[in-house]
Design a protein around this motif. Sequence first.
Motif, PDB file in Angstrom:
ATOM      1  N   UNK A 159      26.903 -31.585  30.951  1.00 31.88           N
ATOM      2  CA  UNK A 159      26.541 -32.536  31.859  1.00 31.88           C
ATOM      3  C   UNK A 159      27.601 -33.688  31.415  1.00 31.88           C
ATOM      4  N   UNK A 160      26.807 -34.312  32.534  1.00 29.22           N
ATOM      5  CA  UNK A 160      27.311 -35.646  32.945  1.00 29.22           C
ATOM      6  C   UNK A 160      26.431 -36.388  32.788  1.00 29.22           C
ATOM      7  N   UNK A 161      26.060 -37.807  31.886  1.00 29.68           N
ATOM      8  CA  UNK A 161      24.989 -38.527  32.459  1.00 29.68           C
ATOM      9  C   UNK A 161      25.959 -40.355  32.806  1.00 29.68           C
ATOM     10  N   UNK A 162      25.613 -40.922  33.376  1.00 32.52           N
ATOM     11  CA  UNK A 162      26.027 -42.489  33.684  1.00 32.52           C
ATOM     12  C   UNK A 162      25.063 -43.580  33.770  1.00 32.52           C
ATOM     13  N   UNK A 163      25.102 -44.467  33.030  1.00 34.36           N
ATOM     14  CA  UNK A 163      24.196 -45.650  32.471  1.00 34.36           C
ATOM     15  C   UNK A 163      24.991 -46.900  33.163  1.00 34.36           C
ATOM     16  N   UNK A 164      23.683 -47.411  33.405  1.00 35.65           N
ATOM     17  CA  UNK A 164      23.688 -48.383  34.421  1.00 35.65           C
ATOM     18  C   UNK A 164      23.999 -49.857  33.818  1.00 35.65           C
TER      19      UNK A 164
END
Length: 217
Positions: A159-164
């Motif tokens: 899984x890859x997660x992007x952040x605001x």
Amino acid sequence: FTISIPSAFGDTAMTGTVRENAYANINTGITGYMEVTKPYRAWQGVATDGTHIYVFSDRNEHFALQNTIQKYDKNGSLIAERENAYTGLDSASRFMSFGSAFIDGDFLFVTVYNANSGTASPPYESRITKFNKLTLSFIEDFDIGAGVAEGIALYDGQYFVSYNDIMVIRRFDRTWKLQGEYALSQPLGPYEGYQSIFFEGNNAYLNFTDPTASATH
């Protein structure tokens, strides 16, 4: 924006290289639309498994904080709804809002964060919540550390997660243990941030938003 991901993970996968692309005046056309049953029910995210459409919100019909999942068929008919789908609180007992969602097999994975609670300040807290896709019932959550986690993507079994609010993409294994981090070059202004993420080949694509500007990249 795209970031090139090595085909095999290792120490060299910790940094990554950013290639920025600007697209303007693209009109693919709208082939149809559906309306949700109550105001603000699609405030945060949407996902589909090809059979059903799932919409997510951290607001109720009065715009008060409440995490909700709705499940529709492809014709736009409501099949199920779960209000107060996630009621977990942060370390200071503050509300945690739904972000974007991702479907993996029989499960819905949804980011949650405390940035909308009204009193939280950086570093913000984020988790991944897991739901049964059939019943919309909550199963468990995973602490993924600091940041406003927005988007989830699956690539090469991880899984890859992007952040605001921070300029990174983080990589997790299937049990949500941190495996690596990729730096992003685009500086963040006071109202700017990254949102969703998806993969095409070995490239990850993210949308970059600024609610005070006239364009989204």
